[in-house]
Enzyme design. Structure first.
Site, PDB file in Angstrom:
ATOM      1  N   ASP A  78       0.863  -1.166   0.000  1.00 50.67           N
ATOM      2  CA  ASP A  78       0.000   0.000   0.000  1.00 50.67           C
ATOM      3  C   ASP A  78       0.915   1.236   0.000  1.00 50.67           C
ATOM      4  O   ASP A  78       2.089   1.140   0.359  1.00 50.67           O
ATOM      5  CB  ASP A  78      -0.872  -0.042   1.265  1.00 50.67           C
ATOM      6  CG  ASP A  78      -1.644   1.240   1.494  1.00 50.67           C
ATOM      7  OD1 ASP A  78      -2.337   1.690   0.569  1.00 50.67           O
ATOM      8  OD2 ASP A  78      -1.541   1.801   2.598  1.00 50.67           O
ATOM      9  N   ASP A  80      -0.172   5.036   0.953  1.00 57.45           N
ATOM     10  CA  ASP A  80      -0.400   6.022   2.021  1.00 57.45           C
ATOM     11  C   ASP A  80      -0.311   5.372   3.400  1.00 57.45           C
ATOM     12  O   ASP A  80      -0.972   4.366   3.673  1.00 57.45           O
ATOM     13  CB  ASP A  80      -1.768   6.673   1.847  1.00 57.45           C
ATOM     14  CG  ASP A  80      -1.860   7.450   0.543  1.00 57.45           C
ATOM     15  OD1 ASP A  80      -1.457   8.621   0.526  1.00 57.45           O
ATOM     16  OD2 ASP A  80      -2.315   6.870  -0.464  1.00 57.45           O
TER      17      ASP A  80
END
Length: 279
Positions: A78, A80
Protein backbone atom coordinates in the site's frame (compact mmCIF):
# COMPACT_ATOMS: atom_id res chain seq x y z
CA UNK A 1 8.62 -22.09 14.34
CA UNK A 2 11.15 -19.36 14.96
CA UNK A 3 10.33 -16.19 16.84
CA UNK A 4 11.94 -12.98 15.57
CA UNK A 5 12.08 -10.08 18.03
CA UNK A 6 12.94 -6.62 16.72
CA UNK A 7 13.54 -3.22 18.25
CA UNK A 8 13.94 0.22 16.64
CA UNK A 9 16.77 0.85 19.11
CA UNK A 10 19.64 -1.59 19.76
CA UNK A 11 18.11 -4.61 21.50
CA UNK A 12 19.40 -4.93 25.05
CA UNK A 13 20.89 -8.29 26.05
CA UNK A 14 18.70 -8.09 29.15
CA UNK A 15 15.73 -9.07 26.99
CA UNK A 16 17.27 -12.26 25.59
CA UNK A 17 16.81 -14.66 28.51
CA UNK A 18 13.37 -13.30 29.34
CA UNK A 19 12.14 -13.71 25.78
CA UNK A 20 13.52 -17.24 25.47
CA UNK A 21 11.71 -18.16 28.69
CA UNK A 22 8.45 -16.43 27.68
CA UNK A 23 8.38 -18.14 24.28
CA UNK A 24 9.57 -21.49 25.68
CA UNK A 25 12.20 -21.54 22.96
CA UNK A 26 15.52 -23.36 22.89
CA UNK A 27 17.99 -20.53 22.39
CA UNK A 28 18.41 -16.99 21.03
CA UNK A 29 20.54 -16.15 18.00
CA UNK A 30 21.60 -12.54 17.40
CA UNK A 31 20.50 -11.37 13.94
CA UNK A 32 21.98 -7.89 14.31
CA UNK A 33 22.01 -5.11 16.90
CA UNK A 34 18.24 -4.69 16.52
CA UNK A 35 16.97 -8.28 16.38
CA UNK A 36 17.21 -11.80 17.74
CA UNK A 37 15.81 -15.10 16.46
CA UNK A 38 14.59 -17.70 18.97
CA UNK A 39 14.29 -21.28 17.75
CA UNK A 40 11.68 -23.95 18.56
CA UNK A 41 9.16 -21.63 20.18
CA UNK A 42 5.64 -22.30 21.48
CA UNK A 43 3.10 -20.25 19.49
CA UNK A 44 0.68 -20.59 22.37
CA UNK A 45 2.63 -17.92 24.24
CA UNK A 46 1.32 -15.00 22.17
CA UNK A 47 -0.56 -13.38 25.05
CA UNK A 48 2.53 -13.13 27.26
CA UNK A 49 4.64 -11.93 24.33
CA UNK A 50 2.03 -9.29 23.49
CA UNK A 51 2.26 -7.83 26.98
CA UNK A 52 6.05 -7.96 27.24
CA UNK A 53 6.76 -6.67 23.74
CA UNK A 54 4.11 -3.95 24.01
CA UNK A 55 5.61 -2.77 27.30
CA UNK A 56 9.12 -2.58 25.83
CA UNK A 57 8.21 -1.33 22.31
CA UNK A 58 9.36 -4.51 20.60
CA UNK A 59 7.92 -6.21 17.52
CA UNK A 60 7.65 -10.00 17.38
CA UNK A 61 6.82 -12.39 14.56
CA UNK A 62 6.49 -16.16 14.28
CA UNK A 63 8.25 -17.34 11.14
CA UNK A 64 8.46 -20.86 9.80
CA UNK A 65 11.98 -22.22 10.28
CA UNK A 66 13.96 -22.49 7.06
CA UNK A 67 12.02 -19.84 5.14
CA UNK A 68 14.02 -17.38 3.04
CA UNK A 69 13.07 -14.07 1.46
CA UNK A 70 14.06 -15.53 -1.91
CA UNK A 71 11.24 -18.09 -1.50
CA UNK A 72 8.88 -15.23 -2.38
CA UNK A 73 8.50 -13.60 -5.79
CA UNK A 74 6.61 -10.36 -5.11
CA UNK A 75 6.26 -7.73 -2.43
CA UNK A 76 3.04 -5.70 -2.78
CA UNK A 77 2.70 -2.47 -0.81
CA UNK A 78 0.00 0.00 0.00
CA UNK A 79 1.20 3.59 -0.45
CA UNK A 80 -0.40 6.02 2.02
CA UNK A 81 0.75 5.45 5.62
CA UNK A 82 2.66 2.34 4.51
CA UNK A 83 5.35 3.06 1.92
CA UNK A 84 5.03 6.76 2.74
CA UNK A 85 4.22 8.48 6.02
CA UNK A 86 1.29 10.65 4.88
CA UNK A 87 -2.23 10.25 3.52
CA UNK A 88 -1.88 12.20 0.28
CA UNK A 89 -5.57 13.09 -0.01
CA UNK A 90 -5.55 14.65 3.46
CA UNK A 91 -2.55 16.80 2.55
CA UNK A 92 -4.11 17.84 -0.78
CA UNK A 93 -7.24 18.87 1.12
CA UNK A 94 -5.13 21.08 3.37
CA UNK A 95 -4.57 23.37 0.39
CA UNK A 96 -8.29 24.10 0.22
CA UNK A 97 -8.78 24.37 3.98
CA UNK A 98 -10.56 21.03 4.35
CA UNK A 99 -7.89 18.78 5.85
CA UNK A 100 -9.76 18.04 9.09
CA UNK A 101 -12.96 17.13 7.29
CA UNK A 102 -11.25 14.90 4.73
CA UNK A 103 -8.90 13.33 7.29
CA UNK A 104 -11.87 12.33 9.47
CA UNK A 105 -13.38 10.40 6.56
CA UNK A 106 -10.00 8.83 5.73
CA UNK A 107 -9.47 7.70 9.31
CA UNK A 108 -12.95 6.17 9.56
CA UNK A 109 -12.47 4.35 6.26
CA UNK A 110 -9.07 2.95 7.27
CA UNK A 111 -10.46 1.73 10.61
CA UNK A 112 -13.19 -0.08 8.69
CA UNK A 113 -16.00 2.08 10.06
CA UNK A 114 -17.04 3.12 6.55
CA UNK A 115 -17.58 -0.15 4.71
CA UNK A 116 -17.95 1.33 1.22
CA UNK A 117 -14.48 2.55 0.21
CA UNK A 118 -15.80 3.80 -3.15
CA UNK A 119 -18.25 6.06 -1.37
CA UNK A 120 -15.63 7.36 1.07
CA UNK A 121 -13.17 8.15 -1.73
CA UNK A 122 -15.85 9.79 -3.87
CA UNK A 123 -16.92 11.98 -0.93
CA UNK A 124 -13.37 13.06 -0.22
CA UNK A 125 -12.38 13.73 -3.83
CA UNK A 126 -15.56 15.78 -4.38
CA UNK A 127 -14.37 18.20 -1.69
CA UNK A 128 -11.26 18.94 -3.79
CA UNK A 129 -13.25 20.33 -6.72
CA UNK A 130 -11.75 23.53 -8.12
CA UNK A 131 -8.36 23.14 -6.44
CA UNK A 132 -5.40 24.06 -8.61
CA UNK A 133 -3.58 20.90 -9.72
CA UNK A 134 -0.26 22.45 -8.68
CA UNK A 135 -1.21 21.46 -5.12
CA UNK A 136 -0.33 17.85 -6.01
CA UNK A 137 3.26 18.79 -6.83
CA UNK A 138 3.49 20.77 -3.60
CA UNK A 139 2.32 17.78 -1.57
CA UNK A 140 4.91 15.57 -3.27
CA UNK A 141 7.77 18.04 -2.86
CA UNK A 142 6.96 19.48 0.56
CA UNK A 143 5.16 16.76 2.52
CA UNK A 144 5.66 13.29 1.09
CA UNK A 145 8.26 11.29 3.01
CA UNK A 146 9.16 7.61 2.75
CA UNK A 147 8.45 5.48 5.79
CA UNK A 148 11.46 4.43 7.87
CA UNK A 149 13.36 1.56 6.28
CA UNK A 150 11.49 1.77 2.95
CA UNK A 151 14.53 2.05 0.71
CA UNK A 152 16.45 -0.63 2.62
CA UNK A 153 13.48 -3.00 2.41
CA UNK A 154 13.09 -2.47 -1.33
CA UNK A 155 16.82 -2.94 -1.94
CA UNK A 156 16.81 -6.17 0.06
CA UNK A 157 13.71 -7.49 -1.70
CA UNK A 158 15.17 -6.73 -5.13
CA UNK A 159 18.49 -8.34 -4.17
CA UNK A 160 16.57 -11.50 -3.24
CA UNK A 161 14.93 -11.51 -6.66
CA UNK A 162 11.48 -10.20 -5.71
CA UNK A 163 9.45 -7.91 -7.97
CA UNK A 164 7.71 -4.88 -6.44
CA UNK A 165 4.09 -3.72 -6.69
CA UNK A 166 2.71 -0.45 -5.32
CA UNK A 167 -1.09 -0.70 -5.26
CA UNK A 168 -2.97 2.22 -3.78
CA UNK A 169 -6.41 3.64 -3.14
CA UNK A 170 -4.56 6.95 -3.58
CA UNK A 171 -3.53 8.58 -6.81
CA UNK A 172 -1.39 7.86 -9.87
CA UNK A 173 0.23 11.30 -9.61
CA UNK A 174 2.15 10.00 -6.59
CA UNK A 175 2.52 6.30 -7.46
CA UNK A 176 4.12 7.12 -10.83
CA UNK A 177 6.63 9.48 -9.24
CA UNK A 178 7.50 6.84 -6.66
CA UNK A 179 7.78 4.17 -9.36
CA UNK A 180 10.45 6.22 -11.11
CA UNK A 181 12.21 7.32 -7.93
CA UNK A 182 12.36 3.86 -6.34
CA UNK A 183 12.57 1.66 -9.42
CA UNK A 184 9.32 -0.17 -8.71
CA UNK A 185 8.15 -2.81 -11.19
CA UNK A 186 4.37 -2.31 -11.06
CA UNK A 187 1.94 0.35 -9.81
CA UNK A 188 -1.85 0.68 -9.76
CA UNK A 189 -3.87 3.58 -8.31
CA UNK A 190 -6.72 6.03 -8.94
CA UNK A 191 -6.52 8.82 -11.50
CA UNK A 192 -7.62 12.27 -10.38
CA UNK A 193 -9.50 14.05 -13.16
CA UNK A 194 -7.94 17.41 -14.06
CA UNK A 195 -9.49 19.88 -16.52
CA UNK A 196 -7.90 23.25 -17.35
CA UNK A 197 -5.39 22.81 -14.53
CA UNK A 198 -8.07 22.29 -11.86
CA UNK A 199 -9.29 19.21 -10.04
CA UNK A 200 -12.85 18.37 -11.09
CA UNK A 201 -13.68 16.57 -7.86
CA UNK A 202 -13.87 13.21 -9.65
CA UNK A 203 -11.67 10.23 -10.40
CA UNK A 204 -11.39 8.66 -13.85
CA UNK A 205 -12.08 4.96 -14.36
CA UNK A 206 -12.38 2.13 -11.87
CA UNK A 207 -11.80 2.98 -8.21
CA UNK A 208 -9.00 0.98 -6.60
CA UNK A 209 -10.81 -0.46 -3.60
CA UNK A 210 -10.14 -3.55 -1.48
CA UNK A 211 -11.37 -5.97 -4.15
CA UNK A 212 -9.30 -4.29 -6.87
CA UNK A 213 -6.20 -4.35 -4.67
CA UNK A 214 -6.58 -8.10 -4.13
CA UNK A 215 -7.27 -8.66 -7.83
CA UNK A 216 -4.20 -6.62 -8.79
CA UNK A 217 -2.01 -8.74 -6.54
CA UNK A 218 -3.38 -11.96 -8.06
CA UNK A 219 -3.06 -10.64 -11.62
CA UNK A 220 0.51 -9.50 -11.01
CA UNK A 221 1.38 -12.93 -9.61
CA UNK A 222 -0.16 -14.54 -12.70
CA UNK A 223 1.89 -12.22 -14.91
CA UNK A 224 5.03 -13.29 -13.04
CA UNK A 225 4.04 -16.96 -13.18
CA UNK A 226 3.95 -17.42 -9.41
CA UNK A 227 1.29 -18.50 -6.94
CA UNK A 228 -0.11 -15.74 -4.67
CA UNK A 229 1.26 -17.79 -1.78
CA UNK A 230 4.66 -16.49 -2.91
CA UNK A 231 3.57 -12.86 -2.48
CA UNK A 232 4.13 -10.61 0.53
CA UNK A 233 1.51 -7.87 1.08
CA UNK A 234 2.09 -4.85 3.32
CA UNK A 235 -0.62 -2.43 4.44
CA UNK A 236 -2.15 -0.42 7.25
CA UNK A 237 -5.87 0.07 6.57
CA UNK A 238 -9.01 -2.04 6.23
CA UNK A 239 -8.98 -1.65 2.44
CA UNK A 240 -5.71 -3.65 2.45
CA UNK A 241 -7.22 -6.69 4.17
CA UNK A 242 -8.34 -8.58 1.06
CA UNK A 243 -4.99 -8.03 -0.64
CA UNK A 244 -3.21 -9.20 2.50
CA UNK A 245 -5.45 -12.28 2.75
CA UNK A 246 -4.59 -13.20 -0.86
CA UNK A 247 -0.85 -13.20 -0.13
CA UNK A 248 1.28 -15.88 1.48
CA UNK A 249 2.62 -13.44 4.09
CA UNK A 250 0.92 -10.26 5.27
CA UNK A 251 2.59 -7.42 7.16
CA UNK A 252 0.58 -4.84 9.11
CA UNK A 253 2.69 -1.66 9.24
CA UNK A 254 1.79 0.85 11.99
CA UNK A 255 -1.68 -0.43 11.23
CA UNK A 256 -5.24 -0.05 12.46
CA UNK A 257 -6.26 -2.70 15.06
CA UNK A 258 -8.47 -4.64 12.61
CA UNK A 259 -5.46 -5.02 10.28
CA UNK A 260 -2.99 -5.97 13.03
CA UNK A 261 -5.32 -8.74 14.17
CA UNK A 262 -5.62 -10.23 10.67
CA UNK A 263 -1.98 -9.98 9.55
CA UNK A 264 0.71 -12.67 9.74
CA UNK A 265 3.18 -10.10 11.10
CA UNK A 266 2.84 -6.66 12.68
CA UNK A 267 5.44 -3.90 12.68
CA UNK A 268 4.32 -1.35 15.24
CA UNK A 269 7.75 0.04 16.09
CA UNK A 270 10.43 -0.98 13.57
CA UNK A 271 10.66 0.27 9.99
CA UNK A 272 9.72 -1.51 6.78
CA UNK A 273 13.21 -3.03 6.69
CA UNK A 274 12.06 -5.24 9.53
CA UNK A 275 10.85 -7.52 6.74
CA UNK A 276 14.45 -8.41 5.91
CA UNK A 277 15.20 -9.59 9.45
CA UNK A 278 12.36 -12.12 9.48
CA UNK A 279 14.24 -14.58 7.26
Amino acid sequence: MNLVIQSPAPLSADHHKTLVALSRGSHAQIVDAHAIRIADVDEGQRADLDVYCGTHALDYAFVEAGRHLRDFGLVAMDMDSTLITIECIDEIADYCGLKAEVAAITEAAMRGEIQDFNESLTRRVALLKGLDASALERVYEERLRLSPGAEQMLAGAKAAGLKTLLVSGGFTFFTEKLKTRLGLDFTHANTLEIVDGKLTGQVSGEIVNADVKARTLRETCAQLGIDPARAIAMGDGSNDLKMMAAAGLSVAFRAKPVVREAASVGFNYVGLDGLLRLF
